[in-house]
Design a protein around this motif. Sequence first.
Motif, PDB file in Angstrom:
ATOM      1  N   THR A   1      -0.215   4.108  -0.529  1.00 34.67           N
ATOM      2  CA  THR A   1      -1.001   5.155   0.122  1.00 34.67           C
ATOM      3  C   THR A   1      -0.817   5.163   1.643  1.00 34.67           C
ATOM      4  N   GLU A   2      -0.291   4.084   2.203  1.00 36.79           N
ATOM      5  CA  GLU A   2      -0.086   4.001   3.649  1.00 36.79           C
ATOM      6  C   GLU A   2       1.370   4.243   4.050  1.00 36.79           C
ATOM      7  N   GLN A   3       2.228   4.493   3.077  1.00 35.71           N
ATOM      8  CA  GLN A   3       3.630   4.756   3.388  1.00 35.71           C
ATOM      9  C   GLN A   3       3.774   6.112   4.084  1.00 35.71           C
TER      10      GLN A   3
ATOM     11  N   LYS B   1       0.834  -1.192   0.000  1.00 34.42           N
ATOM     12  CA  LYS B   1       0.000   0.000   0.000  1.00 34.42           C
ATOM     13  C   LYS B   1       0.875   1.251   0.000  1.00 34.42           C
TER      14      LYS B   1
ATOM     15  N   PRO C   1       2.834   8.515  -1.332  1.00 38.46           N
ATOM     16  CA  PRO C   1       2.407   8.765   0.049  1.00 38.46           C
ATOM     17  C   PRO C   1       1.720  10.122   0.187  1.00 38.46           C
TER      18      PRO C   1
ATOM     19  N   ASN D   1      -3.151   2.330  -5.529  1.00 33.80           N
ATOM     20  CA  ASN D   1      -2.064   1.409  -5.211  1.00 33.80           C
ATOM     21  C   ASN D   1      -1.903   0.418  -6.355  1.00 33.80           C
TER      22      ASN D   1
ATOM     23  N   SER E   1      -7.392   2.717  -1.421  1.00 30.34           N
ATOM     24  CA  SER E   1      -6.512   1.676  -0.885  1.00 30.34           C
ATOM     25  C   SER E   1      -6.435   0.465  -1.802  1.00 30.34           C
TER      26      SER E   1
ATOM     27  N   THR F   1       0.231  11.228   6.592  1.00 38.44           N
ATOM     28  CA  THR F   1       0.359   9.805   6.316  1.00 38.44           C
ATOM     29  C   THR F   1      -0.996   9.085   6.332  1.00 38.44           C
ATOM     30  N   GLY F   2      -1.314   8.442   5.212  1.00 40.57           N
ATOM     31  CA  GLY F   2      -2.526   7.643   5.101  1.00 40.57           C
ATOM     32  C   GLY F   2      -3.797   8.413   4.828  1.00 40.57           C
ATOM     33  N   SER F   3      -3.742   9.751   4.730  1.00 38.17           N
ATOM     34  CA  SER F   3      -4.951  10.548   4.530  1.00 38.17           C
ATOM     35  C   SER F   3      -5.306  10.600   3.048  1.00 38.17           C
ATOM     36  N   THR F   4      -5.978   9.559   2.590  1.00 34.04           N
ATOM     37  CA  THR F   4      -6.251   9.432   1.149  1.00 34.04           C
ATOM     38  C   THR F   4      -7.346  10.366   0.650  1.00 34.04           C
TER      39      THR F   4
END
Length: 277
Positions: A13-15, A11, A190, A171, A145, A194-197
């Motif tokens: 997007t979670e980096q 992922k 990223p 991803n 995600s 962090t992680g705020s898609t």
Amino acid sequence: MSPSTKAKFVKVTEQASRYRHLEKMSVKELLVNINTEDSGVPAAVAAAIPGIEAFVLAATDRMLAGGRLFYIGAGTSGRLGILDASECPPTYGVPFDLVIGLIAGGDNAIRRAVENAEDDTAQGWKDLQQYNISDKDVLLGIAASGTTPYVIGALQAGRELGVLTGSISCNPGSPVSEAAEFPIEVVVGPEFVTGSTRMKSGTAQKLVLNMISTSLMIQLGRVEDNKMVNMQLTNDKLVDRGVKMLMEKAGIPDYEAAKALLVQHGSVKRAMSAMGV
């Protein structure tokens, strides 16, 4: 997800964000850095155009044959689908049930998050069945995600039934891409937080949805030249726009254009057809 996909899937997007200690930045630094991150989104969308094109071409064929387009997602992804779907009728004059957006948790989730709604693998397909979805239709799953069970389950069930399926994720090599016949992957990297898609990923999804719905509506004949000739005349701004279209196209004064639009025909398209322009 197959074992091979599990082994490869990471992922992005979670980096971790490329930026640290955001709380110590000045407002200007925050704005500049967010804007810097956002500036890379169009290039990521451009790289995904072959996948977008393949989906639009296939979806056009289904919709010209009478099919509908469904968007399905959770959270930000679901809200973006609903936004795009809701703007098609006023902009292009299509029926309200031609493009339909669904969100995990139902309409209440548009404003307030519904806990665990996106984790139900079976619920997405149940929600779609309320609309009698069939193999004539098109289903686009939206999941930044690429792992949302609500979306994946719906795509898998739809594909088994013969529904044309596509997906938008941020991803590479995600489960939602594996579930869809026409996957679209827009890898924006990223997020600033962090992680705020809802940030870059959401922007990328909105751009792709704009491209998909606009291209489809043009292919379905809802635009002439560069004008929204089928738009609904629901406010003064749109009426003024319609009057100007007729004035330009037919070479008539504003009062004649207004009469043709509001009294005689009710739409730019019908007025233009009656005038032979």
